[in-house]
Write a protein that holds these residues in place. Structure first.
Motif, PDB file in Angstrom:
ATOM      1  N   ARG A  69       2.610   6.171  -2.699  1.00 10.28           N
ATOM      2  CA  ARG A  69       3.621   7.213  -2.462  1.00 10.28           C
ATOM      3  C   ARG A  69       3.688   8.155  -3.670  1.00 10.28           C
ATOM      4  NH1 ARG A  69       9.598   4.749  -3.432  1.00 10.28           N
ATOM      5  NH2 ARG A  69       9.147   3.936  -5.497  1.00 10.28           N
ATOM      6  N   THR A  74       0.837  -1.208   0.000  1.00 11.91           N
ATOM      7  CA  THR A  74       0.000   0.000   0.000  1.00 11.91           C
ATOM      8  C   THR A  74       0.866   1.250   0.000  1.00 11.91           C
ATOM      9  OG1 THR A  74      -1.705  -1.198   1.214  1.00 11.91           O
ATOM     10  CG2 THR A  74      -1.830   1.209   1.241  1.00 11.91           C
ATOM     11  N   PHE A  75       1.922   1.248   0.781  1.00 11.42           N
ATOM     12  CA  PHE A  75       2.829   2.391   0.816  1.00 11.42           C
ATOM     13  C   PHE A  75       3.497   2.602  -0.535  1.00 11.42           C
ATOM     14  CE2 PHE A  75       7.196   3.950   1.433  1.00 11.42           C
ATOM     15  CZ  PHE A  75       6.904   5.217   1.904  1.00 11.42           C
TER      16      PHE A  75
END
Length: 64
Positions: free
Chosen positions: A62, A57-58
């Motif tokens: 980002r 998810t990061f």
């Protein structure tokens, strides 16, 4: 439950070795009882899965 430490009352050996018919039957029963999702049952596996999902998810969200 694993058969690693179970001792067979029939042959006095470890059930995981499958020395006799009783051991082999118990091993088959234990393996049958485990479903396809059983390896996610341990807390360590659940934490690893959660950390992997957070990392993905990061990376996806980002800014570039």
């Amino acid at each position: 439950m694993t058969a690693d430490w179970l001792v067979c009352a029939n042959c006095a050996g470890r059930v995981s070795e499958g020395r006799c018919a009783v051991c082999r039957a118990e091993l088959a029963r234990l393996r049958e009882g485990r479903g396809p999702w059983s390896h996610f049952g341990s807390p360590a596996a659940l934490i690893a899965l959660l950390l992997t999902l957070v990392a993905v998810t990061f990376l996806v969200t980002r800014p570039t």
